[in-house]
Scaffold this motif. Structure first.
Motif, PDB file in Angstrom:
ATOM      1  N   ASP A 216       0.846  -1.190   0.000  1.00 41.93           N
ATOM      2  CA  ASP A 216       0.000   0.000   0.000  1.00 41.93           C
ATOM      3  C   ASP A 216       0.881   1.240   0.000  1.00 41.93           C
ATOM      4  O   ASP A 216       1.770   1.371   0.843  1.00 41.93           O
ATOM      5  CB  ASP A 216      -0.905   0.022   1.233  1.00 41.93           C
TER       6      ASP A 216
ATOM      7  N   SER B 214       3.445   0.654   2.994  1.00 44.01           N
ATOM      8  CA  SER B 214       3.299  -0.373   4.030  1.00 44.01           C
ATOM      9  C   SER B 214       3.151  -1.713   3.326  1.00 44.01           C
ATOM     10  O   SER B 214       2.434  -1.827   2.330  1.00 44.01           O
ATOM     11  CB  SER B 214       2.109  -0.096   4.941  1.00 44.01           C
TER      12      SER B 214
ATOM     13  N   GLN C 112      -3.288   2.138  10.071  1.00 47.32           N
ATOM     14  CA  GLN C 112      -3.593   1.014   9.182  1.00 47.32           C
ATOM     15  C   GLN C 112      -3.299  -0.307   9.894  1.00 47.32           C
ATOM     16  O   GLN C 112      -4.108  -1.238   9.852  1.00 47.32           O
ATOM     17  CB  GLN C 112      -2.781   1.106   7.896  1.00 47.32           C
TER      18      GLN C 112
ATOM     19  N   SER D  54      -5.869  -1.479  12.248  1.00 42.01           N
ATOM     20  CA  SER D  54      -7.116  -1.932  11.627  1.00 42.01           C
ATOM     21  C   SER D  54      -7.028  -3.350  11.066  1.00 42.01           C
ATOM     22  O   SER D  54      -8.037  -3.903  10.632  1.00 42.01           O
ATOM     23  CB  SER D  54      -7.519  -0.970  10.504  1.00 42.01           C
TER      24      SER D  54
END
Length: 170
Positions: free
Chosen positions: A54, A70, A113, A116
């Motif tokens: 990402d 990431s 992120q 999550s």
């Protein structure tokens, strides 16, 4: 007072700006002597990076001023990530606006992120042992050194430091 920084996923139309900022950041800091270094050329392939990880951008006043990637552990863009980690890679901020909060905002986006994602307990990263501003940023944002995981660029004497942020600490 600085304008607000927004972090969002990179779009294909952002890739050219991300590649330019990547080159400018690494060359200006003296990490690589020239833009044609093989590793730097790999990092400038933002589309290829986005296929395996990402890519996020930081924007200020509609201009891209930074980027971070990431990567899941074991993926094609992961170097050191363990199974329970999200690996942060290629954090860059345009040299013209460094120390303006963009780097911190990008780090925070990766941490959010990671929080999550199921099964992810930490964020890890590698940085150059001599990259003082990068090392200072990671220390200020809560990362701890993991010296037992430090490594050398294959075929060189360039030492890389590993940092890890346990998500429970935050």
């Amino acid at each position: 007072m600085h304008s607000q920084i927004t972090v969002r996923p990179a779009l294909p139309e952002d890739y050219e700006a991300v590649a330019r900022i990547t080159m400018d950041s690494y060359v200006t800091a003296g990490y690589y002597g020239s833009a044609d270094h093989p590793y730097l050329l790999k990092l400038q392939d933002v589309a290829g990076r986005a296929e395996n990880a990402d890519v996020f951008v930081a924007e200020r006043n509609g201009q891209i001023v930074g980027s971070v990637t990431s990567a899941p552990a074991g993926g094609d863009f992961s170097d050191i990530g363990l199974e329970d980690e999200l690996e942060m890679r290629t954090l860059v901020v345009d040299p013209a606006v460094q120390r303006s909060g963009a780097g911190r905002a990008l780090v925070q986006a990766v941490v959010e992120q990671a929080r999550s994602l199921d099964g992810i307990n930490a964020v890890s990263l590698t940085t150059g042992a001599t990259w003082e501003s990068a090392n200072a940023l990671y220390a200020k944002t809560g990362f701890d050194r993991a010296p037992e995981r430090d490594w050398f660029v294959p075929g060189t004497d360039i030492k890389l430091f590993v940092y890890r942020l346990e998500l429970q600490q935050q």
